[in-house]
Design a protein around this motif. Sequence first.
Motif, PDB file in Angstrom:
ATOM      1  N   THR A 159      38.955  57.141  26.886  1.00  0.00           N
ATOM      2  CA  THR A 159      37.375  57.290  26.451  1.00  0.00           C
ATOM      3  C   THR A 159      36.995  58.615  26.739  1.00  0.00           C
ATOM      4  O   THR A 159      37.191  59.019  27.964  1.00  0.00           O
ATOM      5  CB  THR A 159      36.769  56.185  27.205  1.00  0.00           C
ATOM      6  OG1 THR A 159      37.316  54.906  26.814  1.00  0.00           O
ATOM      7  CG2 THR A 159      35.288  56.234  26.737  1.00  0.00           C
ATOM      8  N   PHE A 160      36.322  59.238  26.112  1.00  0.00           N
ATOM      9  CA  PHE A 160      35.597  60.566  26.208  1.00  0.00           C
ATOM     10  C   PHE A 160      34.181  60.294  25.759  1.00  0.00           C
ATOM     11  O   PHE A 160      33.764  59.752  24.561  1.00  0.00           O
ATOM     12  CB  PHE A 160      36.130  61.707  25.302  1.00  0.00           C
ATOM     13  CG  PHE A 160      37.593  61.805  25.482  1.00  0.00           C
ATOM     14  CD1 PHE A 160      38.024  62.960  26.558  1.00  0.00           C
ATOM     15  CD2 PHE A 160      38.559  61.573  24.669  1.00  0.00           C
ATOM     16  CE1 PHE A 160      39.611  63.379  26.568  1.00  0.00           C
ATOM     17  CE2 PHE A 160      39.965  61.587  25.117  1.00  0.00           C
ATOM     18  CZ  PHE A 160      40.449  62.534  26.011  1.00  0.00           C
ATOM     19  N   GLY A 161      33.266  60.571  26.453  1.00  0.00           N
ATOM     20  CA  GLY A 161      31.997  60.347  26.310  1.00  0.00           C
ATOM     21  C   GLY A 161      30.925  61.189  26.927  1.00  0.00           C
ATOM     22  O   GLY A 161      31.001  61.997  27.964  1.00  0.00           O
ATOM     23  N   LEU A 162      29.901  61.532  26.159  1.00  0.00           N
ATOM     24  CA  LEU A 162      28.905  62.209  26.705  1.00  0.00           C
ATOM     25  C   LEU A 162      27.200  61.443  26.152  1.00  0.00           C
ATOM     26  O   LEU A 162      27.109  61.259  25.120  1.00  0.00           O
ATOM     27  CB  LEU A 162      28.760  63.696  25.939  1.00  0.00           C
ATOM     28  CG  LEU A 162      27.621  64.659  26.321  1.00  0.00           C
ATOM     29  CD1 LEU A 162      27.699  65.012  27.787  1.00  0.00           C
ATOM     30  CD2 LEU A 162      27.691  65.686  25.672  1.00  0.00           C
ATOM     31  N   GLU A 163      26.252  61.356  27.220  1.00  0.00           N
ATOM     32  CA  GLU A 163      25.129  60.817  27.002  1.00  0.00           C
ATOM     33  C   GLU A 163      24.216  62.021  27.494  1.00  0.00           C
ATOM     34  O   GLU A 163      24.347  62.719  28.323  1.00  0.00           O
ATOM     35  CB  GLU A 163      24.825  59.533  27.811  1.00  0.00           C
ATOM     36  CG  GLU A 163      25.663  58.466  27.183  1.00  0.00           C
ATOM     37  CD  GLU A 163      25.281  57.060  27.972  1.00  0.00           C
ATOM     38  OE1 GLU A 163      25.184  56.217  27.412  1.00  0.00           O
ATOM     39  OE2 GLU A 163      24.863  56.919  29.144  1.00  0.00           O
ATOM     40  N   VAL A 164      23.016  61.952  27.040  1.00  0.00           N
ATOM     41  CA  VAL A 164      21.732  62.810  27.024  1.00  0.00           C
ATOM     42  C   VAL A 164      20.647  62.042  27.200  1.00  0.00           C
ATOM     43  O   VAL A 164      20.285  61.272  26.477  1.00  0.00           O
ATOM     44  CB  VAL A 164      21.390  64.033  26.156  1.00  0.00           C
ATOM     45  CG1 VAL A 164      20.567  64.811  26.535  1.00  0.00           C
ATOM     46  CG2 VAL A 164      22.855  64.684  25.808  1.00  0.00           C
ATOM     47  N   GLY A 165      20.046  62.137  28.479  1.00  0.00           N
ATOM     48  CA  GLY A 165      18.975  61.326  28.979  1.00  0.00           C
ATOM     49  C   GLY A 165      17.520  61.879  29.186  1.00  0.00           C
ATOM     50  O   GLY A 165      17.688  63.165  29.533  1.00  0.00           O
ATOM     51  N   TYR A 166      16.596  61.553  29.192  1.00  0.00           N
ATOM     52  CA  TYR A 166      15.231  62.087  29.042  1.00  0.00           C
ATOM     53  C   TYR A 166      14.395  61.332  30.058  1.00  0.00           C
ATOM     54  O   TYR A 166      14.251  60.015  29.648  1.00  0.00           O
ATOM     55  CB  TYR A 166      14.808  62.850  27.879  1.00  0.00           C
ATOM     56  CG  TYR A 166      13.215  63.434  28.156  1.00  0.00           C
ATOM     57  CD1 TYR A 166      13.429  64.670  28.502  1.00  0.00           C
ATOM     58  CD2 TYR A 166      12.102  62.796  27.893  1.00  0.00           C
ATOM     59  CE1 TYR A 166      12.053  65.208  28.678  1.00  0.00           C
ATOM     60  CE2 TYR A 166      10.756  63.682  27.936  1.00  0.00           C
ATOM     61  CZ  TYR A 166      10.823  64.685  28.317  1.00  0.00           C
ATOM     62  OH  TYR A 166       9.803  65.452  28.576  1.00  0.00           O
ATOM     63  N   THR A 167      13.694  61.596  30.974  1.00  0.00           N
ATOM     64  CA  THR A 167      12.997  60.870  31.751  1.00  0.00           C
ATOM     65  C   THR A 167      11.508  61.522  32.372  1.00  0.00           C
ATOM     66  O   THR A 167      11.845  62.826  32.737  1.00  0.00           O
ATOM     67  CB  THR A 167      13.897  60.316  33.073  1.00  0.00           C
ATOM     68  OG1 THR A 167      12.886  59.068  33.932  1.00  0.00           O
ATOM     69  CG2 THR A 167      14.339  61.093  33.993  1.00  0.00           C
ATOM     70  N   PHE A 168      10.509  60.793  32.549  1.00  0.00           N
ATOM     71  CA  PHE A 168       9.216  61.335  33.073  1.00  0.00           C
ATOM     72  C   PHE A 168       8.527  60.272  33.671  1.00  0.00           C
ATOM     73  O   PHE A 168       8.759  59.293  33.292  1.00  0.00           O
ATOM     74  CB  PHE A 168       8.651  62.126  31.916  1.00  0.00           C
ATOM     75  CG  PHE A 168       8.032  61.046  30.763  1.00  0.00           C
ATOM     76  CD1 PHE A 168       6.916  60.472  30.970  1.00  0.00           C
ATOM     77  CD2 PHE A 168       8.770  61.186  29.625  1.00  0.00           C
ATOM     78  CE1 PHE A 168       6.624  59.544  29.963  1.00  0.00           C
ATOM     79  CE2 PHE A 168       8.307  60.258  28.585  1.00  0.00           C
ATOM     80  CZ  PHE A 168       7.360  59.401  28.785  1.00  0.00           C
ATOM     81  N   LYS A 169       7.627  60.752  34.461  1.00  0.00           N
ATOM     82  CA  LYS A 169       6.793  59.890  35.288  1.00  0.00           C
ATOM     83  C   LYS A 169       5.532  59.341  34.517  1.00  0.00           C
ATOM     84  O   LYS A 169       5.109  60.249  33.541  1.00  0.00           O
ATOM     85  CB  LYS A 169       6.377  60.632  36.730  1.00  0.00           C
ATOM     86  CG  LYS A 169       7.274  60.675  37.712  1.00  0.00           C
ATOM     87  CD  LYS A 169       6.794  61.259  38.982  1.00  0.00           C
ATOM     88  CE  LYS A 169       7.599  61.384  40.156  1.00  0.00           C
ATOM     89  NZ  LYS A 169       6.972  61.907  41.388  1.00  0.00           N
TER      90      LYS A 169
ATOM     91  N   ILE B 203      20.576  59.041  24.747  1.00  0.00           N
ATOM     92  CA  ILE B 203      21.585  58.622  23.534  1.00  0.00           C
ATOM     93  C   ILE B 203      22.895  59.129  23.828  1.00  0.00           C
ATOM     94  O   ILE B 203      23.062  60.033  24.623  1.00  0.00           O
ATOM     95  CB  ILE B 203      20.900  59.489  22.226  1.00  0.00           C
ATOM     96  CG1 ILE B 203      20.826  61.159  22.605  1.00  0.00           C
ATOM     97  CG2 ILE B 203      19.401  58.834  21.707  1.00  0.00           C
ATOM     98  CD1 ILE B 203      20.401  61.766  21.551  1.00  0.00           C
ATOM     99  N   GLY B 204      23.788  58.553  23.345  1.00  0.00           N
ATOM    100  CA  GLY B 204      25.329  58.982  23.636  1.00  0.00           C
ATOM    101  C   GLY B 204      26.150  58.758  22.300  1.00  0.00           C
ATOM    102  O   GLY B 204      25.858  58.171  21.336  1.00  0.00           O
ATOM    103  N   ALA B 205      27.284  59.539  22.650  1.00  0.00           N
ATOM    104  CA  ALA B 205      28.209  59.395  21.484  1.00  0.00           C
ATOM    105  C   ALA B 205      29.668  59.781  22.409  1.00  0.00           C
ATOM    106  O   ALA B 205      29.622  60.232  23.310  1.00  0.00           O
ATOM    107  CB  ALA B 205      28.266  60.722  20.584  1.00  0.00           C
ATOM    108  N   GLY B 206      30.867  59.193  21.822  1.00  0.00           N
ATOM    109  CA  GLY B 206      31.873  59.174  22.424  1.00  0.00           C
ATOM    110  C   GLY B 206      33.229  58.806  21.384  1.00  0.00           C
ATOM    111  O   GLY B 206      32.927  58.177  20.441  1.00  0.00           O
TER     112      GLY B 206
END
Length: 291
Positions: A85-95, A106-109
């Motif tokens: 399994t190879f995976g990469l997720e990109v996340g964004y977070t704020f207060k 969001i992620g894909a792998g």
Amino acid sequence: MCLFLCVFFEIRSQVTDLMRVEYSYIPQTDSDNTYSRFRVSANYPIKMDNNGTYLVISPQYRYNDLRIRDGLPFEEGGDLNVFQTFGLEVGYTFKMKNEWRFGAKIGAGMSSNFEGSGIEGDDFRYSVSVFFVKSYKNLQAPKTARLIVGLRYTTPASINFPLPIINYFKRFHPSWSYSIGTPKSNIKYYFNGKNTFQAFIGLDRFYGNLQNNRSFVDENGETKIAENASMLNVIGALGYEYYFTEHLLFYTYAGYTLSNEIRLRDSNQDNVLSINDANTFYLRSGIKLKI
């Protein structure tokens, strides 16, 4: 029912790990089958402003060694063996207001046994999740609490609809804490600043594409085609953690599966073959760097 359902899916939204290196081993009872896994994962936060906004890059790699030595009904290609399994997720977070925080990923792998001539479209998996985190900072340290709620959707998967995210953590005493939800519900005792002990119920799973589909005729004379493999374990275990520093620790878990299933599925994610679902021992150990 909500807490029961939450045991059967995996989320990473509440994970505070910056990096993890881990090895797992699950022998199969009354069988020569074994499952072992080597895993490396990371979460790299990128500060976007001074108000608590972050972009988080999350790569991972898993080497799943599924050794099926029981007789399988395939004429050819019965050896399933290694899934990667190879995976990469990109996340964004704020207060947000009132100690709430919003996050999205969001992620894909790729997850496959890669036994064919190259990468195929069925090797890919995609995921999206949204969640809200509430931190209760008005409690006197080290008494803290945190609530996480949200949704996560992954395709392809054995459950083809968005699944709820819920997790509540509370350190209610300088020496005690508990967590309810996924991927683990536990109660933990802090001996001191370096040693902790816990009892927990958790989830372990994997999913991989079979590049060379396996076909066989079942007992009803119907031809079945296996196109992917999945494992889902619900585990009861005891765990020990040793902190080398405030953020770097060694951990080891040992327990027994409460539910243990390895299945082969068709393109509709319907079960075509179950492989020895007897409960068995479970071992996992590793090193992680955490916030």
